[in-house]
Design a protein around this motif. Structure first.
Motif, PDB file in Angstrom:
ATOM      1  N   PRO A 150      26.185  -9.038  70.827  1.00  0.00           N
ATOM      2  CA  PRO A 150      27.250  -8.387  70.129  1.00  0.00           C
ATOM      3  C   PRO A 150      26.961  -6.767  70.156  1.00  0.00           C
ATOM      4  O   PRO A 150      25.692  -6.227  70.237  1.00  0.00           O
ATOM      5  CB  PRO A 150      27.433  -8.592  68.882  1.00  0.00           C
ATOM      6  N   CYS A 151      27.847  -5.718  70.348  1.00  0.00           N
ATOM      7  CA  CYS A 151      27.508  -4.291  70.109  1.00  0.00           C
ATOM      8  C   CYS A 151      28.604  -3.689  69.706  1.00  0.00           C
ATOM      9  O   CYS A 151      29.963  -4.061  69.568  1.00  0.00           O
ATOM     10  CB  CYS A 151      27.146  -3.730  71.633  1.00  0.00           C
ATOM     11  N   THR A 152      28.390  -2.395  69.431  1.00  0.00           N
ATOM     12  CA  THR A 152      29.506  -1.502  69.144  1.00  0.00           C
ATOM     13  C   THR A 152      30.318  -0.894  70.053  1.00  0.00           C
ATOM     14  O   THR A 152      29.831  -1.085  71.308  1.00  0.00           O
ATOM     15  CB  THR A 152      29.430  -0.439  68.020  1.00  0.00           C
ATOM     16  N   ARG A 153      31.565  -0.281  70.090  1.00  0.00           N
ATOM     17  CA  ARG A 153      32.078   0.449  71.436  1.00  0.00           C
ATOM     18  C   ARG A 153      31.434   1.383  71.842  1.00  0.00           C
ATOM     19  O   ARG A 153      31.244   1.885  72.856  1.00  0.00           O
ATOM     20  CB  ARG A 153      33.691   0.824  70.742  1.00  0.00           C
ATOM     21  N   ALA A 154      30.536   2.495  70.648  1.00  0.00           N
ATOM     22  CA  ALA A 154      29.894   3.494  71.145  1.00  0.00           C
ATOM     23  C   ALA A 154      28.988   3.043  71.820  1.00  0.00           C
ATOM     24  O   ALA A 154      28.421   3.896  72.759  1.00  0.00           O
ATOM     25  CB  ALA A 154      29.512   4.183  69.857  1.00  0.00           C
ATOM     26  N   ILE A 165      35.708  -7.534  72.640  1.00  0.00           N
ATOM     27  CA  ILE A 165      35.568  -8.812  72.066  1.00  0.00           C
ATOM     28  C   ILE A 165      37.431  -9.155  71.850  1.00  0.00           C
ATOM     29  O   ILE A 165      38.108 -10.319  72.147  1.00  0.00           O
ATOM     30  CB  ILE A 165      35.024  -9.198  70.946  1.00  0.00           C
ATOM     31  N   ASP A 166      37.854  -8.463  70.910  1.00  0.00           N
ATOM     32  CA  ASP A 166      39.298  -8.585  70.287  1.00  0.00           C
ATOM     33  C   ASP A 166      39.949  -7.250  70.015  1.00  0.00           C
ATOM     34  O   ASP A 166      39.340  -6.307  69.506  1.00  0.00           O
ATOM     35  CB  ASP A 166      39.180  -9.397  68.907  1.00  0.00           C
ATOM     36  N   ALA A 167      41.043  -7.294  70.795  1.00  0.00           N
ATOM     37  CA  ALA A 167      41.876  -6.060  70.658  1.00  0.00           C
ATOM     38  C   ALA A 167      42.167  -5.388  69.198  1.00  0.00           C
ATOM     39  O   ALA A 167      42.351  -4.153  69.000  1.00  0.00           O
ATOM     40  CB  ALA A 167      43.189  -6.270  71.485  1.00  0.00           C
ATOM     41  N   THR A 168      42.450  -6.431  68.361  1.00  0.00           N
ATOM     42  CA  THR A 168      42.615  -6.061  67.009  1.00  0.00           C
ATOM     43  C   THR A 168      41.337  -5.339  66.027  1.00  0.00           C
ATOM     44  O   THR A 168      41.435  -5.083  64.984  1.00  0.00           O
ATOM     45  CB  THR A 168      43.083  -7.435  66.222  1.00  0.00           C
ATOM     46  N   LYS A 169      40.150  -5.600  66.780  1.00  0.00           N
ATOM     47  CA  LYS A 169      38.839  -5.047  66.226  1.00  0.00           C
ATOM     48  C   LYS A 169      38.221  -4.269  67.130  1.00  0.00           C
ATOM     49  O   LYS A 169      37.160  -4.616  67.842  1.00  0.00           O
ATOM     50  CB  LYS A 169      37.973  -6.323  65.886  1.00  0.00           C
ATOM     51  N   PRO A 170      38.983  -3.108  67.252  1.00  0.00           N
ATOM     52  CA  PRO A 170      38.287  -1.984  68.469  1.00  0.00           C
ATOM     53  C   PRO A 170      36.922  -1.716  68.536  1.00  0.00           C
ATOM     54  O   PRO A 170      36.241  -1.329  69.568  1.00  0.00           O
ATOM     55  CB  PRO A 170      39.297  -0.932  68.331  1.00  0.00           C
ATOM     56  N   ASP A 171      36.088  -1.832  67.591  1.00  0.00           N
ATOM     57  CA  ASP A 171      34.729  -1.476  67.379  1.00  0.00           C
ATOM     58  C   ASP A 171      33.959  -2.822  67.911  1.00  0.00           C
ATOM     59  O   ASP A 171      32.634  -2.422  67.763  1.00  0.00           O
ATOM     60  CB  ASP A 171      34.395  -0.931  66.297  1.00  0.00           C
ATOM     61  N   GLU A 172      34.539  -3.710  67.973  1.00  0.00           N
ATOM     62  CA  GLU A 172      33.559  -5.091  68.143  1.00  0.00           C
ATOM     63  C   GLU A 172      33.832  -5.305  69.555  1.00  0.00           C
ATOM     64  O   GLU A 172      34.587  -5.862  70.141  1.00  0.00           O
ATOM     65  CB  GLU A 172      33.900  -6.117  67.271  1.00  0.00           C
ATOM     66  N   TRP A 173      32.603  -5.175  70.367  1.00  0.00           N
ATOM     67  CA  TRP A 173      32.208  -5.283  71.742  1.00  0.00           C
ATOM     68  C   TRP A 173      30.921  -6.110  72.283  1.00  0.00           C
ATOM     69  O   TRP A 173      30.420  -6.669  71.116  1.00  0.00           O
ATOM     70  CB  TRP A 173      31.923  -3.870  72.490  1.00  0.00           C
ATOM     71  N   ARG A 174      31.018  -6.558  73.257  1.00  0.00           N
ATOM     72  CA  ARG A 174      29.853  -7.629  73.666  1.00  0.00           C
ATOM     73  C   ARG A 174      29.104  -7.102  75.164  1.00  0.00           C
ATOM     74  O   ARG A 174      29.722  -6.350  75.890  1.00  0.00           O
ATOM     75  CB  ARG A 174      30.505  -8.949  74.017  1.00  0.00           C
ATOM     76  N   LEU A 175      27.989  -7.131  75.019  1.00  0.00           N
ATOM     77  CA  LEU A 175      26.898  -6.828  75.869  1.00  0.00           C
ATOM     78  C   LEU A 175      26.572  -8.235  76.493  1.00  0.00           C
ATOM     79  O   LEU A 175      25.931  -9.075  76.112  1.00  0.00           O
ATOM     80  CB  LEU A 175      25.764  -6.114  75.407  1.00  0.00           C
ATOM     81  N   ASP A 176      27.052  -8.095  78.168  1.00  0.00           N
ATOM     82  CA  ASP A 176      26.304  -9.216  78.835  1.00  0.00           C
ATOM     83  C   ASP A 176      25.298  -8.732  79.947  1.00  0.00           C
ATOM     84  O   ASP A 176      25.701  -7.674  80.628  1.00  0.00           O
ATOM     85  CB  ASP A 176      27.586  -9.959  79.691  1.00  0.00           C
ATOM     86  N   VAL A 177      24.301  -9.274  80.037  1.00  0.00           N
ATOM     87  CA  VAL A 177      23.375  -8.767  81.059  1.00  0.00           C
ATOM     88  C   VAL A 177      22.848  -9.719  81.970  1.00  0.00           C
ATOM     89  O   VAL A 177      22.410 -10.936  81.590  1.00  0.00           O
ATOM     90  CB  VAL A 177      21.826  -8.098  80.268  1.00  0.00           C
ATOM     91  N   TYR A 178      23.059  -9.560  83.148  1.00  0.00           N
ATOM     92  CA  TYR A 178      22.855 -10.544  84.296  1.00  0.00           C
ATOM     93  C   TYR A 178      21.439 -10.547  84.919  1.00  0.00           C
ATOM     94  O   TYR A 178      20.983  -9.429  85.606  1.00  0.00           O
ATOM     95  CB  TYR A 178      23.972 -10.605  85.372  1.00  0.00           C
ATOM     96  N   PHE A 179      20.634 -11.627  85.068  1.00  0.00           N
ATOM     97  CA  PHE A 179      19.277 -11.464  85.672  1.00  0.00           C
ATOM     98  C   PHE A 179      19.142 -12.345  86.598  1.00  0.00           C
ATOM     99  O   PHE A 179      19.946 -13.442  86.682  1.00  0.00           O
ATOM    100  CB  PHE A 179      18.167 -11.617  84.503  1.00  0.00           C
TER     101      PHE A 179
END
Length: 313
Positions: free
Chosen positions: A10-14, A40-54
């Protein structure tokens, strides 16, 4: 196609916004992973996700390195999963929609058939480093130089500091095709990628009019950058602190009456950056605000030269 791995945190929008343009220190890995951030959820604009592909299972050190990129996830458990028989580069780019800014159209190879007629189009592959024009600061810089062209500005000597994929330098060359342009980045990998992107987009490399010269350098610390100054347009899409620190050097390298486009700063940092350049005889001519980011256009004031009256004999 081959097996690959995905690390999710998980990460923040910033944090997500910053990672769109800067994947250091993961850029030092070989092969370089691909980063994707999503809401992640449009109703929670500061909750984002980081996916890293290796391309292979990330080591404990790599996982720890990734966690340091998103401090808000310090207490979250990383999710590492194996992706069986998938073309992970294609998957990771499927959500990268083309960007249209003014006359510019920036796209990944997956959208090559969507280029509109008459657009200045650049193909930027995000498979090795994220930076296709998606980030608000990069897109905002394209919008700003497009406005300069529409206003009839002409530039002969242009520098793009912190070029990344080379996109902003490519855009400047398209608008002012006879200009001499030099682009730099502190990261050797970025310059390698910019060279590859130049070849893909038929950008001639060299030091002459209509050509692009690429150098590895921090700020303006390179003999070629110093030798080619002063510039009548200097573009720097980096971060607020280095922009402030580099204000005297950038000012010295900019011709009187010249323009500067600065980006990579959050909106609440804009006043501090503008103030640093005001002390160097620049005036704030225009700003573009994109979400939490700001792009500044500054103009260097000309010195007032007072002529002494001729003495009478």
């Amino acid at each position: 196609m081959s097996d690959s791995w995905k690390l999710t945190l998980p990460c923040t929008r910033a944090e997500a916004e910053i990672l769109k343009d800067d994947i250091t220190p993961l850029a030092a890995l070989d092969p370089v992973p691909v980063l994707m951030t999503s809401e992640i959820d449009a109703t929670k604009p500061d909750e984002w996700r980081l996916d890293v592909y290796f391309e292979e299972e990330p080591s404990a050190d790599t996982v720890a390195m990734t966690r340091r990129l998103v401090p808000s996830a310090a207490r979250s458990k990383p999710v590492v999963e194996k992706l069986d028989e998938q073309d992970w580069v294609t998957i990771s780019q499927q959500d990268l929609e083309p960007i249209r800014e003014g006359r510019f159209f920036v796209y990944t190879p997956q959208h090559a058939d969507a280029v509109p007629e008459g657009a200045i189009a650049f193909e930027i592959d995000a498979s090795r480093a994220f930076g296709t024009g998606q980030h608000e600061t990069t897109a905002g810089c394209l919008a700003m130089i497009d406005r300069l062209k529409s206003a009839g500005r002409r530039y002969r000597d242009i520098a793009d500091i912190g070029t990344g994929t080379g996109l902003l330098a490519f855009g400047a060359r398209a608008l002012w095709p006879r200009a001499r342009i030099i682009a730099s980045d502190v990261d050797p990998l970025a310059i390698e990628i910019a060279q590859e992107n130049a070849a893909i987009n038929a950008i001639p490399l060299g030091a002459g009019p209509g050509q692009l010269e690429l150098v590895i350098a921090a700020g303006l610390v390179h003999r070629r950058l110093r030798a080619r100054a002063p510039y009548d347009l200097l573009i720097a899409n980096i971060l607020a602190k280095p922009l402030i620190d580099l204000a005297p050097a950038f000012a010295h390298a900019t011709r009187e009456g010249g323009s500067m486009v600065l980006a990579g700063l959050l909106s609440h940092q804009a006043d501090a950056v503008a103030s640093a350049y005001r002390r160097q005889r620049f005036r704030l001519a225009e700003r573009i605000d994109r979400d939490v980011w700001t792009i500044l256009r500054l103009e260097k004031r000309r010195r007032v030269r007072r002529h002494r009256p001729a003495s009478r004999a």
